[in-house]
Scaffold this active site. Structure first.
Site, PDB file in Angstrom:
ATOM      1  N   ASP A 170     -13.576 -16.588   7.929  1.00  0.00           N
ATOM      2  CA  ASP A 170     -12.107 -16.502   7.810  1.00  0.00           C
ATOM      3  C   ASP A 170     -11.519 -16.321   8.999  1.00  0.00           C
ATOM      4  O   ASP A 170     -11.575 -15.295   9.497  1.00  0.00           O
ATOM      5  CB  ASP A 170     -12.373 -14.913   7.041  1.00  0.00           C
ATOM      6  CG  ASP A 170     -10.903 -14.465   6.749  1.00  0.00           C
ATOM      7  OD1 ASP A 170      -9.982 -15.104   7.242  1.00  0.00           O
ATOM      8  OD2 ASP A 170     -10.693 -13.765   5.999  1.00  0.00           O
ATOM      9  N   TYR A 222     -12.445  -7.263   6.506  1.00  0.00           N
ATOM     10  CA  TYR A 222     -10.934  -7.570   5.555  1.00  0.00           C
ATOM     11  C   TYR A 222     -10.944  -9.106   5.270  1.00  0.00           C
ATOM     12  O   TYR A 222     -10.973  -9.940   6.309  1.00  0.00           O
ATOM     13  CB  TYR A 222      -9.955  -6.808   6.061  1.00  0.00           C
ATOM     14  CG  TYR A 222      -8.989  -7.280   5.340  1.00  0.00           C
ATOM     15  CD1 TYR A 222      -8.606  -6.291   4.278  1.00  0.00           C
ATOM     16  CD2 TYR A 222      -7.852  -7.992   5.626  1.00  0.00           C
ATOM     17  CE1 TYR A 222      -7.512  -6.203   3.234  1.00  0.00           C
ATOM     18  CE2 TYR A 222      -6.804  -7.964   4.594  1.00  0.00           C
ATOM     19  CZ  TYR A 222      -6.662  -7.378   3.539  1.00  0.00           C
ATOM     20  OH  TYR A 222      -5.482  -7.443   2.708  1.00  0.00           O
ATOM     21  N   TYR A 273       0.828  -1.219   0.120  1.00  0.00           N
ATOM     22  CA  TYR A 273       0.144   0.163  -0.030  1.00  0.00           C
ATOM     23  C   TYR A 273       0.916   1.171  -0.168  1.00  0.00           C
ATOM     24  O   TYR A 273       0.498   2.181   0.721  1.00  0.00           O
ATOM     25  CB  TYR A 273      -1.125   0.019   1.206  1.00  0.00           C
ATOM     26  CG  TYR A 273      -1.699  -1.346   1.465  1.00  0.00           C
ATOM     27  CD1 TYR A 273      -2.660  -1.905   0.642  1.00  0.00           C
ATOM     28  CD2 TYR A 273      -1.458  -2.079   2.618  1.00  0.00           C
ATOM     29  CE1 TYR A 273      -3.269  -3.144   0.808  1.00  0.00           C
ATOM     30  CE2 TYR A 273      -1.872  -3.323   2.745  1.00  0.00           C
ATOM     31  CZ  TYR A 273      -2.651  -3.683   1.868  1.00  0.00           C
ATOM     32  OH  TYR A 273      -3.356  -5.164   2.212  1.00  0.00           O
ATOM     33  N   LYS A 319      -1.716 -16.730   7.778  1.00  0.00           N
ATOM     34  CA  LYS A 319      -0.881 -16.209   8.807  1.00  0.00           C
ATOM     35  C   LYS A 319      -0.099 -16.888  10.035  1.00  0.00           C
ATOM     36  O   LYS A 319       0.977 -17.338   9.370  1.00  0.00           O
ATOM     37  CB  LYS A 319      -1.853 -15.128   9.618  1.00  0.00           C
ATOM     38  CG  LYS A 319      -2.427 -14.014   8.676  1.00  0.00           C
ATOM     39  CD  LYS A 319      -2.871 -12.795   9.590  1.00  0.00           C
ATOM     40  CE  LYS A 319      -3.236 -11.661   8.660  1.00  0.00           C
ATOM     41  NZ  LYS A 319      -2.317 -10.586   8.257  1.00  0.00           N
TER      42      LYS A 319
HETATM   43  C1  LIG Z   1      -9.201 -11.994   8.229  1.00  0.00           C
HETATM   44  C2  LIG Z   1      -8.128 -11.821   6.930  1.00  0.00           C
HETATM   45  N1  LIG Z   1      -8.466 -12.553   5.871  1.00  0.00           N
HETATM   46  C3  LIG Z   1      -7.482 -12.497   5.044  1.00  0.00           C
HETATM   47  C4  LIG Z   1      -6.187 -11.798   4.951  1.00  0.00           C
HETATM   48  C5  LIG Z   1      -5.577 -12.040   3.704  1.00  0.00           C
HETATM   49  O1  LIG Z   1      -4.272 -12.650   4.136  1.00  0.00           O
HETATM   50  P1  LIG Z   1      -2.978 -12.462   3.296  1.00  0.00           P
HETATM   51  O2  LIG Z   1      -2.153 -11.258   3.643  1.00  0.00           O
HETATM   52  O3  LIG Z   1      -2.006 -13.613   3.851  1.00  0.00           O
HETATM   53  O4  LIG Z   1      -3.486 -12.773   1.919  1.00  0.00           O
HETATM   54  C6  LIG Z   1      -5.928 -11.130   6.162  1.00  0.00           C
HETATM   55  C7  LIG Z   1      -4.751 -10.415   6.177  1.00  0.00           C
HETATM   56  O5  LIG Z   1      -4.792  -9.475   7.124  1.00  0.00           O
HETATM   57  C8  LIG Z   1      -6.982 -11.203   7.337  1.00  0.00           C
HETATM   58  O6  LIG Z   1      -6.619 -10.556   8.304  1.00  0.00           O
END
Ligand SMILES: Cc1ncc(COP(=O)(O)O)c(C=O)c1O
Length: 477
Positions: free
Chosen positions: A281, A187, A61, A310
């Site tokens: 997620d 997100y 970003y 992560k």
């Molecule tokens: C809840 C959530 N989903 C998906 C992602 C995306 O993961 P990545 O950055 O490994 O692509 C993130 C990353 O911050 C996240 O916090």
């Protein structure tokens, strides 16, 4: 801009490439050969290194026209980042919430080294291997799910979840179910499918207006505790909705908001009533971060599909997984006449990379081992509870400070919400002065410390947070 493009092309195809090769010492053997350019790039002064970084390298970003400052990290160990300029910073971010065991962890290092000596990678199409199968199987046991696709990153795991939901409905002749429903303030990643289900205002919808598909957005769970908005929207749109995508309990990068588990019970009921797949997620919340091993464990709700990433490899390598129930896994490929329809349409080059799978297995092992203080308590739980209590106690002072709107702690997550955005460059400068590392997001100064952090290091973090919010230069208003 055109000049920059021309310069890049020349670098790749013109005489400069030739000079990179021909200036190599003719006496070097192939095993000791180091391309002169690579040697210079690795050994140049810190200020030259930062110049090249600023003018050539995109960071997340950022704009190359006005890049935000970057700190040059030379090494990292435990909870400490050491800069090329000599400063040591206690890490309050766990490298975007992944590095739960800290850096340079001997057990994780050993897992990588051991796997390296047998194979670093083989394709997963037509071939299989122990680390991949053992990891997928372990993740199914740990989540209660039935199948695993082990993929490259969190965003990709969300893409796979969306594909699974669409393919499931297509295989069941519900082709109209081709959109998603989600909540504001979410997100889910930066790839196109994932971006399309991120918050419509704070996400990247305006940057890709006209390209991102339009899905249905409901109020944030915290503003819709009885799911009445979700219920209304599902009532209206369910014929076109394939799945509900949601971060359970903690809305992370979209605002660091926590919400009550009862929302998920009601959401599950609504999804069942409307033939909508429920996708959790857990990329940010998984592996104990929110105080339970999975955030879903605050409820008895099971999703149909679950994304994790992560902390999966303890922050060592990029890896994620999309897990699903048998109903979804088999339903994807079931044709209406009972035969086998399409396979799951996903299969990138580095699917189930063995190195990453091996380190993920060791990371899970470290998390679940008994803690030294109490054999009945797994290591992760002892550490997360200790971090949580410290954050509660030491961030409480922020509640009465000017410009602070809210202070909240859940598991090993601490958030101070301000009344206006923080200045990232100023907070970065202040971090070096204070010996800590944070990267604020919007109005939130927050911390996700590595679980290995010691109490005196946590003090550096919480004292640092208080000093940052006190410093008017760190605020934009
Ligand atoms: C809840 C959530 N989903 C998906 C992602 C995306 O993961 P990545 O950055 O490994 O692509 C993130 C990353 O911050 C996240 O916090």
């Amino acid at each position: 801009m055109f000049k920059a493009i021309a310069r890049t092309n020349k670098r790749l195809h013109g005489p400069p490439l030739q000079s990179l090769l021909t200036t190599a010492s003719s006496s070097s053997t192939s095993s000791s050969f180091v391309l002169p350019h690579i040697r210079t790039a690795l050994e140049r002064s810190t200020s030259d290194h930062l110049d090249v970084d600023r003018t050539t390298i995109f960071h997340p970003y950022t704009s190359l026209l006005n890049p935000t400052p970057t700190l040059p990290v030379a090494s990292a160990s435990g909870a400490t980042l050491t800069l090329e300029t000599g400063e040591e910073l206690i890490d309050g971010m766990s490298s975007w919430w992944a590095c739960v065991h800290g850096y340079n962890n001997p057990a994780l290092n050993a897992a990588v080294t051991k796997q390296l000596s047998s194979m670093s990678h083989v394709m997963f199409g037509g071939l299989t291997h122990r680390p991949g199968v053992a990891l997928g199987d372990t993740l199914c046991k740990l989540t209660g799910m039935d199948s695993a696709f082990i993929c490259d990153s969190g965003s990709i795991s969300v893409e796979i979840a969306l594909k699974m939901a669409l393919q499931y409905h297509r295989a069941n002749n519900s082709t109209g179910k081709s959109r998603f429903i989600t909540v504001e303030g979410g997100y889910h990643g930066d790839t196109f499918g994932a971006m399309s289900v991120c918050d419509p205002v704070n996400g990247m919808h305006s940057a890709f207006e006209g390209v991102l598909p339009k899905h249905v957005f409901c109020k944030k769970p915290g503003e819709d505790p009885d799911c009445s908005d979700l219920s209304e929207k599902l009532e209206k749109h369910s014929d076109s909705i394939a799945a509900l995508v949601i971060e359970p309990i903690v809305q992370g990068a979209g605002g660091m908001r926590f919400y009550p588990p009862s929302y998920l019970n009601k959401a599950r009921e609504l999804c069942d009533a409307h033939d909508v797949i429920l996708i959790f997620d857990e990329i940010a919340t998984g592996f104990g971060r929110a105080g339970e091993f999975w955030a879903k464990d605050y409820t008895n709700v099971m999703p149909d599909i679950m994304c994790i990433g992560k902390a999966l490899t303890g922050g060592y390598m990029t890896l994620a997984a999309t897990l699903s129930t048998l109903k979804i896994a088999q339903g994807i490929s079931k044709s209406p006449d009972g035969g086998v329809a399409l396979p799951l349409m996903h299969g990138p080059t580095f699917t189930a990379n063995p190195l990453a799978c091996a380190v993920a297995l060791e990371s899970i092992n470290l998390l679940l081992r008994p803690s030294e203080e109490d054999e009945q308590v797994p290591w992760w739980k002892g550490r997360v509870d200790m971090i949580g209590s410290h954050l509660e106690e030491n961030l409480a002072a922020a509640k009465d400070m000017p410009h602070v709107v809210d202070v909240r702690v859940m598991g090993a997550i601490g958030v101070v919400e301000m009344d206006a955005p923080l200045s990232v460059p100023e907070v970065t400068r202040k971090c070096v002065e204070l010996g800590c590392w944070f990267r604020p997001f919007g109005n939130n100064l927050y911390t996700f410390p590595p679980y290995v952090i010691e109490k005196h290091e946590l003090e550096v973090l919480t004292n640092g947070m208080l000093k940052i919010i006190e410093d008017k230069k760190c605020r934009t208003v």
